[in-house]
Design a protein around this motif. Structure first.
Motif, PDB file in Angstrom:
ATOM      1  N   ASN A   1      -3.788   2.819  -9.748  1.00  0.00           N
ATOM      2  CA  ASN A   1      -4.616   1.806 -10.494  1.00  0.00           C
ATOM      3  C   ASN A   1      -4.222   0.417 -10.584  1.00  0.00           C
ATOM      4  O   ASN A   1      -4.855  -0.438 -11.060  1.00  0.00           O
ATOM      5  CB  ASN A   1      -5.085   2.151 -11.960  1.00  0.00           C
ATOM      6  CG  ASN A   1      -5.748   3.628 -12.016  1.00  0.00           C
ATOM      7  OD1 ASN A   1      -6.622   4.018 -11.125  1.00  0.00           O
ATOM      8  ND2 ASN A   1      -5.429   4.431 -12.924  1.00  0.00           N
ATOM      9  N   ASP A   2      -3.335   0.152  -9.689  1.00  0.00           N
ATOM     10  CA  ASP A   2      -2.656  -1.113  -9.560  1.00  0.00           C
ATOM     11  C   ASP A   2      -3.645  -2.056  -9.016  1.00  0.00           C
ATOM     12  O   ASP A   2      -3.805  -1.836  -7.709  1.00  0.00           O
ATOM     13  CB  ASP A   2      -1.149  -1.170  -9.023  1.00  0.00           C
ATOM     14  CG  ASP A   2      -0.589  -2.373  -9.272  1.00  0.00           C
ATOM     15  OD1 ASP A   2      -1.021  -3.545  -9.235  1.00  0.00           O
ATOM     16  OD2 ASP A   2       0.693  -2.323  -9.174  1.00  0.00           O
ATOM     17  N   LEU A   3      -4.055  -3.214  -9.595  1.00  0.00           N
ATOM     18  CA  LEU A   3      -5.156  -3.918  -8.725  1.00  0.00           C
ATOM     19  C   LEU A   3      -4.388  -4.735  -7.438  1.00  0.00           C
ATOM     20  O   LEU A   3      -5.315  -5.053  -6.678  1.00  0.00           O
ATOM     21  CB  LEU A   3      -5.676  -4.779  -9.824  1.00  0.00           C
ATOM     22  CG  LEU A   3      -6.388  -4.228 -10.711  1.00  0.00           C
ATOM     23  CD1 LEU A   3      -6.859  -5.318 -11.848  1.00  0.00           C
ATOM     24  CD2 LEU A   3      -7.715  -3.565 -10.433  1.00  0.00           C
ATOM     25  N   ARG A   4      -3.398  -4.828  -7.426  1.00  0.00           N
ATOM     26  CA  ARG A   4      -2.541  -5.663  -6.488  1.00  0.00           C
ATOM     27  C   ARG A   4      -2.731  -4.846  -5.145  1.00  0.00           C
ATOM     28  O   ARG A   4      -2.692  -5.694  -4.062  1.00  0.00           O
ATOM     29  CB  ARG A   4      -1.089  -5.979  -6.711  1.00  0.00           C
ATOM     30  CG  ARG A   4      -1.070  -6.694  -8.126  1.00  0.00           C
ATOM     31  CD  ARG A   4       0.303  -7.098  -8.459  1.00  0.00           C
ATOM     32  NE  ARG A   4       0.877  -5.521  -9.047  1.00  0.00           N
ATOM     33  CZ  ARG A   4       2.184  -5.650  -9.327  1.00  0.00           C
ATOM     34  NH1 ARG A   4       3.031  -6.465  -9.500  1.00  0.00           N
ATOM     35  NH2 ARG A   4       2.594  -4.384  -9.849  1.00  0.00           N
ATOM     36  N   THR A   5      -2.910  -3.673  -5.287  1.00  0.00           N
ATOM     37  CA  THR A   5      -3.006  -2.894  -3.942  1.00  0.00           C
ATOM     38  C   THR A   5      -4.308  -3.009  -3.410  1.00  0.00           C
ATOM     39  O   THR A   5      -4.313  -2.628  -2.036  1.00  0.00           O
ATOM     40  CB  THR A   5      -2.802  -1.228  -4.154  1.00  0.00           C
ATOM     41  OG1 THR A   5      -3.710  -0.843  -4.945  1.00  0.00           O
ATOM     42  CG2 THR A   5      -1.437  -0.977  -4.648  1.00  0.00           C
ATOM     43  N   ARG A   6      -5.181  -3.415  -3.962  1.00  0.00           N
ATOM     44  CA  ARG A   6      -6.690  -3.827  -3.435  1.00  0.00           C
ATOM     45  C   ARG A   6      -6.845  -4.975  -2.445  1.00  0.00           C
ATOM     46  O   ARG A   6      -7.804  -5.469  -1.902  1.00  0.00           O
ATOM     47  CB  ARG A   6      -7.612  -3.670  -4.546  1.00  0.00           C
ATOM     48  CG  ARG A   6      -7.563  -2.365  -5.285  1.00  0.00           C
ATOM     49  CD  ARG A   6      -8.654  -2.264  -6.164  1.00  0.00           C
ATOM     50  NE  ARG A   6      -8.642  -1.171  -6.834  1.00  0.00           N
ATOM     51  CZ  ARG A   6      -8.963  -0.913  -7.979  1.00  0.00           C
ATOM     52  NH1 ARG A   6      -9.756  -2.114  -8.837  1.00  0.00           N
ATOM     53  NH2 ARG A   6      -9.081  -0.031  -8.890  1.00  0.00           N
ATOM     54  N   ALA A   7      -5.679  -5.901  -2.631  1.00  0.00           N
ATOM     55  CA  ALA A   7      -5.874  -7.444  -1.994  1.00  0.00           C
ATOM     56  C   ALA A   7      -5.424  -7.247  -0.445  1.00  0.00           C
ATOM     57  O   ALA A   7      -5.022  -6.282   0.034  1.00  0.00           O
ATOM     58  CB  ALA A   7      -4.931  -8.297  -2.516  1.00  0.00           C
TER      59      ALA A   7
ATOM     60  N   HIS B   1       0.932  -1.214  -0.042  1.00  0.00           N
ATOM     61  CA  HIS B   1       0.073   0.067   0.031  1.00  0.00           C
ATOM     62  C   HIS B   1       0.950   1.338  -0.054  1.00  0.00           C
ATOM     63  O   HIS B   1       1.974   1.242   0.121  1.00  0.00           O
ATOM     64  CB  HIS B   1      -0.820   0.063   1.276  1.00  0.00           C
ATOM     65  CG  HIS B   1      -1.911  -1.030   1.289  1.00  0.00           C
ATOM     66  ND1 HIS B   1      -1.621  -2.329   1.596  1.00  0.00           N
ATOM     67  CD2 HIS B   1      -3.171  -1.143   0.661  1.00  0.00           C
ATOM     68  CE1 HIS B   1      -2.828  -3.065   1.565  1.00  0.00           C
ATOM     69  NE2 HIS B   1      -3.803  -2.330   1.255  1.00  0.00           N
ATOM     70  N   ASN B   2       0.378   2.209  -0.145  1.00  0.00           N
ATOM     71  CA  ASN B   2       1.049   3.559  -0.337  1.00  0.00           C
ATOM     72  C   ASN B   2       2.276   3.700  -0.875  1.00  0.00           C
ATOM     73  O   ASN B   2       3.455   3.683  -0.593  1.00  0.00           O
ATOM     74  CB  ASN B   2       1.249   4.045   1.295  1.00  0.00           C
ATOM     75  CG  ASN B   2       1.944   5.576   1.180  1.00  0.00           C
ATOM     76  OD1 ASN B   2       1.695   6.299   0.447  1.00  0.00           O
ATOM     77  ND2 ASN B   2       2.443   5.843   2.327  1.00  0.00           N
ATOM     78  N   ARG B   3       2.291   3.473  -2.389  1.00  0.00           N
ATOM     79  CA  ARG B   3       3.295   3.254  -3.350  1.00  0.00           C
ATOM     80  C   ARG B   3       3.838   4.713  -3.687  1.00  0.00           C
ATOM     81  O   ARG B   3       3.091   5.393  -3.895  1.00  0.00           O
ATOM     82  CB  ARG B   3       2.881   2.410  -4.532  1.00  0.00           C
ATOM     83  CG  ARG B   3       2.630   0.816  -4.208  1.00  0.00           C
ATOM     84  CD  ARG B   3       2.474   0.219  -5.158  1.00  0.00           C
ATOM     85  NE  ARG B   3       2.316  -1.251  -4.704  1.00  0.00           N
ATOM     86  CZ  ARG B   3       1.964  -2.250  -5.589  1.00  0.00           C
ATOM     87  NH1 ARG B   3       1.693  -2.040  -6.791  1.00  0.00           N
ATOM     88  NH2 ARG B   3       1.810  -3.628  -4.819  1.00  0.00           N
ATOM     89  N   THR B   4       4.999   4.711  -3.405  1.00  0.00           N
ATOM     90  CA  THR B   4       5.780   6.180  -3.906  1.00  0.00           C
ATOM     91  C   THR B   4       7.074   5.830  -4.796  1.00  0.00           C
ATOM     92  O   THR B   4       7.698   4.744  -4.681  1.00  0.00           O
ATOM     93  CB  THR B   4       5.974   6.763  -2.593  1.00  0.00           C
ATOM     94  OG1 THR B   4       6.989   6.100  -1.796  1.00  0.00           O
ATOM     95  CG2 THR B   4       4.863   7.283  -1.682  1.00  0.00           C
ATOM     96  N   PRO B   5       7.355   6.898  -5.486  1.00  0.00           N
ATOM     97  CA  PRO B   5       8.411   6.703  -6.383  1.00  0.00           C
ATOM     98  C   PRO B   5       9.836   6.422  -5.564  1.00  0.00           C
ATOM     99  O   PRO B   5       9.819   6.705  -4.197  1.00  0.00           O
ATOM    100  CB  PRO B   5       8.484   7.941  -7.207  1.00  0.00           C
ATOM    101  CG  PRO B   5       7.159   8.580  -6.946  1.00  0.00           C
ATOM    102  CD  PRO B   5       6.560   8.187  -5.775  1.00  0.00           C
TER     103      PRO B   5
END
Length: 80
Positions: free
Chosen positions: A74-80, A47-51
């Motif tokens: 919009n990365d679907l993997r962050t919803r799991a 979660h909370n992906r940053t550069p």
């Protein structure tokens, strides 16, 4: 020491060095990539992906595009 034990020990050493010295992440991730016969490695938070994430040079352009073009939002993997 067996091949697997030696390989895991060297991997553990390289990851430990990277934790203590962030400039070593590239080398540590190159090691991981080579062990799995991969083309590259990047470390993403769930979660909370940053550069600025650690990655191998071989995927650095892809990682830049991932953030520059908003794919991380919009990365679907962050919803799991």
């Amino acid at each position: 020491m067996g091949f697997i034990d030696d390989t895991l020990r060297r991997l553990d050493d390289s990851l430990g060095e990277a934790i203590l010295d962030p400039s070593r992440w590239g080398a540590a991730l190159d090691h991981v990539s080579a062990l799995v016969d991969g083309d590259g490695v990047m470390l993403l938070r769930s979660h909370n992906r940053t550069p600025g994430i650690p990655c191998t040079a071989s995927v650095a352009e892809l990682v830049d595009d991932y953030f520059r073009h908003g794919w991380h939002v919009n990365d679907l993997r962050t919803r799991a």
